[in-house]
Design an enzyme around this catalytic site. Structure first.
Site, PDB file in Angstrom:
ATOM      1  N   VAL A  35      28.697  24.340  -6.674  1.00  0.00           N
ATOM      2  CA  VAL A  35      27.782  23.453  -5.953  1.00  0.00           C
ATOM      3  C   VAL A  35      28.498  22.139  -5.644  1.00  0.00           C
ATOM      4  O   VAL A  35      28.410  21.598  -4.536  1.00  0.00           O
ATOM      5  CB  VAL A  35      26.504  23.199  -6.786  1.00  0.00           C
ATOM      6  CG1 VAL A  35      25.610  22.172  -6.111  1.00  0.00           C
ATOM      7  CG2 VAL A  35      25.746  24.502  -7.015  1.00  0.00           C
ATOM      8  N   GLN A  36      29.254  21.637  -6.640  1.00  0.00           N
ATOM      9  CA  GLN A  36      29.937  20.353  -6.481  1.00  0.00           C
ATOM     10  C   GLN A  36      30.863  20.377  -5.262  1.00  0.00           C
ATOM     11  O   GLN A  36      30.847  19.450  -4.430  1.00  0.00           O
ATOM     12  CB  GLN A  36      30.776  20.042  -7.738  1.00  0.00           C
ATOM     13  CG  GLN A  36      29.964  19.596  -8.959  1.00  0.00           C
ATOM     14  CD  GLN A  36      29.475  20.728  -9.851  1.00  0.00           C
ATOM     15  OE1 GLN A  36      29.300  21.870  -9.396  1.00  0.00           O
ATOM     16  NE2 GLN A  36      29.219  20.427 -11.105  1.00  0.00           N
ATOM     17  N   LYS A  63       0.849  -1.190   0.000  1.00  0.00           N
ATOM     18  CA  LYS A  63       0.000   0.000   0.000  1.00  0.00           C
ATOM     19  C   LYS A  63       0.887   1.244   0.000  1.00  0.00           C
ATOM     20  O   LYS A  63       1.913   1.293   0.676  1.00  0.00           O
ATOM     21  CB  LYS A  63      -0.892   0.005   1.251  1.00  0.00           C
ATOM     22  CG  LYS A  63      -2.220   0.715   1.063  1.00  0.00           C
ATOM     23  CD  LYS A  63      -3.157  -0.051   0.130  1.00  0.00           C
ATOM     24  CE  LYS A  63      -4.621   0.225   0.387  1.00  0.00           C
ATOM     25  NZ  LYS A  63      -5.470  -0.616  -0.470  1.00  0.00           N
ATOM     26  N   HIS A  77      18.915  29.074 -10.760  1.00  0.00           N
ATOM     27  CA  HIS A  77      19.642  30.241 -11.268  1.00  0.00           C
ATOM     28  C   HIS A  77      18.876  31.544 -11.063  1.00  0.00           C
ATOM     29  O   HIS A  77      17.667  31.611 -11.301  1.00  0.00           O
ATOM     30  CB  HIS A  77      19.938  30.060 -12.756  1.00  0.00           C
ATOM     31  CG  HIS A  77      20.666  28.795 -13.068  1.00  0.00           C
ATOM     32  ND1 HIS A  77      21.899  28.485 -12.530  1.00  0.00           N
ATOM     33  CD2 HIS A  77      20.333  27.734 -13.845  1.00  0.00           C
ATOM     34  CE1 HIS A  77      22.292  27.301 -12.964  1.00  0.00           C
ATOM     35  NE2 HIS A  77      21.356  26.815 -13.759  1.00  0.00           N
ATOM     36  N   ASN A  79      20.588  23.632  -9.005  1.00  0.00           N
ATOM     37  CA  ASN A  79      21.204  24.960  -8.951  1.00  0.00           C
ATOM     38  C   ASN A  79      20.171  25.920  -9.536  1.00  0.00           C
ATOM     39  O   ASN A  79      19.952  25.954 -10.748  1.00  0.00           O
ATOM     40  CB  ASN A  79      22.506  24.951  -9.766  1.00  0.00           C
ATOM     41  CG  ASN A  79      23.285  26.242  -9.619  1.00  0.00           C
ATOM     42  OD1 ASN A  79      22.937  27.097  -8.800  1.00  0.00           O
ATOM     43  ND2 ASN A  79      24.338  26.403 -10.406  1.00  0.00           N
ATOM     44  N   PHE A 115      31.774  30.966  -9.371  1.00  0.00           N
ATOM     45  CA  PHE A 115      31.906  29.879 -10.345  1.00  0.00           C
ATOM     46  C   PHE A 115      32.756  30.392 -11.498  1.00  0.00           C
ATOM     47  O   PHE A 115      32.297  31.172 -12.319  1.00  0.00           O
ATOM     48  CB  PHE A 115      30.534  29.392 -10.831  1.00  0.00           C
ATOM     49  CG  PHE A 115      30.631  28.129 -11.637  1.00  0.00           C
ATOM     50  CD1 PHE A 115      31.156  26.962 -11.078  1.00  0.00           C
ATOM     51  CD2 PHE A 115      30.216  28.093 -12.963  1.00  0.00           C
ATOM     52  CE1 PHE A 115      31.251  25.785 -11.813  1.00  0.00           C
ATOM     53  CE2 PHE A 115      30.312  26.919 -13.711  1.00  0.00           C
ATOM     54  CZ  PHE A 115      30.828  25.774 -13.137  1.00  0.00           C
ATOM     55  N   THR A 159      -3.626  -5.633   0.115  1.00  0.00           N
ATOM     56  CA  THR A 159      -3.040  -4.322   0.414  1.00  0.00           C
ATOM     57  C   THR A 159      -3.910  -3.572   1.424  1.00  0.00           C
ATOM     58  O   THR A 159      -3.422  -2.721   2.164  1.00  0.00           O
ATOM     59  CB  THR A 159      -2.833  -3.473  -0.856  1.00  0.00           C
ATOM     60  OG1 THR A 159      -4.098  -3.079  -1.378  1.00  0.00           O
ATOM     61  CG2 THR A 159      -2.041  -4.227  -1.906  1.00  0.00           C
ATOM     62  N   ASP A 160      -5.186  -3.925   1.472  1.00  0.00           N
ATOM     63  CA  ASP A 160      -6.059  -3.316   2.477  1.00  0.00           C
ATOM     64  C   ASP A 160      -5.623  -3.713   3.896  1.00  0.00           C
ATOM     65  O   ASP A 160      -5.670  -2.893   4.820  1.00  0.00           O
ATOM     66  CB  ASP A 160      -7.509  -3.752   2.227  1.00  0.00           C
ATOM     67  CG  ASP A 160      -8.481  -2.949   3.069  1.00  0.00           C
ATOM     68  OD1 ASP A 160      -8.579  -1.724   2.838  1.00  0.00           O
ATOM     69  OD2 ASP A 160      -9.102  -3.530   3.974  1.00  0.00           O
ATOM     70  N   ARG A 206      27.950  35.534  -6.977  1.00  0.00           N
ATOM     71  CA  ARG A 206      26.638  35.217  -7.583  1.00  0.00           C
ATOM     72  C   ARG A 206      25.676  34.804  -6.478  1.00  0.00           C
ATOM     73  O   ARG A 206      26.068  34.637  -5.327  1.00  0.00           O
ATOM     74  CB  ARG A 206      26.776  34.101  -8.620  1.00  0.00           C
ATOM     75  CG  ARG A 206      27.199  32.772  -8.020  1.00  0.00           C
ATOM     76  CD  ARG A 206      27.172  31.625  -9.026  1.00  0.00           C
ATOM     77  NE  ARG A 206      27.540  30.372  -8.368  1.00  0.00           N
ATOM     78  CZ  ARG A 206      27.487  29.177  -8.921  1.00  0.00           C
ATOM     79  NH1 ARG A 206      27.123  29.044 -10.178  1.00  0.00           N
ATOM     80  NH2 ARG A 206      27.820  28.085  -8.256  1.00  0.00           N
TER      81      ARG A 206
HETATM   82  O1  LIG Z   1      28.193  25.392  -9.175  1.00  0.00           O
HETATM   83  C1  LIG Z   1      28.015  25.218 -10.386  1.00  0.00           C
HETATM   84  N1  LIG Z   1      28.284  24.022 -10.961  1.00  0.00           N
HETATM   85  C2  LIG Z   1      28.103  23.765 -12.281  1.00  0.00           C
HETATM   86  O2  LIG Z   1      28.357  22.625 -12.754  1.00  0.00           O
HETATM   87  C3  LIG Z   1      27.618  24.814 -13.082  1.00  0.00           C
HETATM   88  N2  LIG Z   1      27.329  24.919 -14.401  1.00  0.00           N
HETATM   89  C4  LIG Z   1      26.865  26.178 -14.614  1.00  0.00           C
HETATM   90  O3  LIG Z   1      26.470  26.609 -15.734  1.00  0.00           O
HETATM   91  N3  LIG Z   1      26.878  26.899 -13.455  1.00  0.00           N
HETATM   92  C5  LIG Z   1      27.342  26.059 -12.478  1.00  0.00           C
HETATM   93  N4  LIG Z   1      27.549  26.247 -11.146  1.00  0.00           N
END
Ligand SMILES: O=c1[nH]c(=O)c2[nH]c(=O)[nH]c2[nH]1
Length: 296
Positions: free
Chosen positions: A231-232, A13, A260, A258, A159, A61-62, A176
């Site tokens: 971000v990575q 369920k 934007h 991400n 970045f 499932t009930d 940014r």
């Molecule tokens: O932190 C970021 N990682 C990316 O892989 C990426 N690619 C992008 O266009 N901007 C960003 N910013």
């Protein structure tokens, strides 16, 4: 020889929802609440229900739905990790031919502001997923996630120095907006956490709460304090800190859009400068960055 065979199957369920009010005594109106959405899927000797229309093996499932509600009512379910363990053990212990269970519990965030009054925490959720097979009882997989927590920082995000080719239009930046909807998954090390029986008795409740709270706090602290290179890099640093702080965590996964925000160019208005003050929130497309980090 028949033409086909059952390659895999599971059933149960989904979207079993409840609100539980936890009262510390009958007359006292100091309450806690848990609002949950539960999914339980079962596996076992169920093949003939598909291949021979043998309904004898099907626990309806009930019944699965009723069981979720009765166990929620009758037990102290202080944490959804404990409740998931209770459910997985119940189904696999009660029915001889049910040998595996997958439990997913989505818990909404309610913030208490008075002894029995609460403010909803928006899109933020805690999700617990438990994958259990009776044949390997100690090798269960337990993952607790934080989902839907939206954050934004208005500076200290960069970045630049990325791969540039004939398809590149992005301009490098040392300042940014960084914004995301956090999805953070904590996979526990079941060999260190102990048996599901122990978890189902609540002996790890404090551990679960403290690891979840500290992982969320670490995510938010690194988000605000680090001058992010990407971000990575930032998500990797968050995951590493969580692994350093919590021996019982085996893997940390992040899945971060991400989101934007694009600077408006206002130069057309008499050379008006826009020094990271006015942005266009781009609903799509968005970047999407995922990683899982383990311990060396
Ligand atoms: O932190 C970021 N990682 C990316 O892989 C990426 N690619 C992008 O266009 N901007 C960003 N910013």
């Amino acid at each position: 020889m028949t033409y086909s065979y059952l390659q895999s199957s599971t059933y149960g369920k989904d979207n079993v929802k409840f609100l539980k009010v936890i009262k510390d005594s009958k007359d006292n109106k100091n309450h806690e609440i848990m609002e949950c959405n539960v999914q339980v899927l079962l596996t076992g000797q169920l093949e003939t229900s598909y291949t021979e229309a043998n309904n004898k093996v099907i626990v309806p499932t009930d019944t699965v739905k009723n069981t979720i509600l009765i166990l929620a009512k009758k037990n102290n379910i202080e944490t959804t990790e404990k409740f998931a363990a209770l459910l997985a053990l119940h189904f696999t212990n009660k029915y001889n031919h049910i040998t595996g269970a997958t439990v997913k519990i989505i818990q909404q965030k309610w913030n208490k502001y008075h002894q029995h009054s609460f403010i909803h925490g928006g899109a933020e959720e805690k999700i617990v997923e438990l994958f259990y097979k009776q044949e390997n009882p100690l090798e269960y997989k337990l993952v607790t996630s934080l989902k839907g927590l939206t954050v934004l920082k208005s500076t200290n995000s960069m970045f630049y120095d990325y791969n540039v080719c004939d398809y590149t239009t992005l301009q490098p930046t040392k300042d940014r907006i960084l914004s995301t909807d956090i999805l953070m998954k904590i996979e526990f090390d079941s060999s260190k956490l102990g048996s599901l029986e122990d978890i189902s008795k609540g002996s790890k409740n404090l551990t679960f709460d403290s690891i979840f709270d500290s992982s969320k706090a670490t995510t938010l602290t690194i988000f605000k304090e680090e001058n992010s290179a990407s971000v990575q890099a930032t998500m990797y640093n968050m995951a590493t800190k969580i692994l350093q702080d919590n021996e019982l965590v085996k893997f940390v996964t992040y899945e971060l859009p991400n989101k934007h925000y694009i600077l408006f160019n206002l130069e057309w208005f008499d050379g008006e400068k826009n020094e990271n003050e006015l942005f266009y929130p781009a609903s799509d497309p968005n970047g999407l960055i995922k990683c899982t980090v383990g311990r060396n």
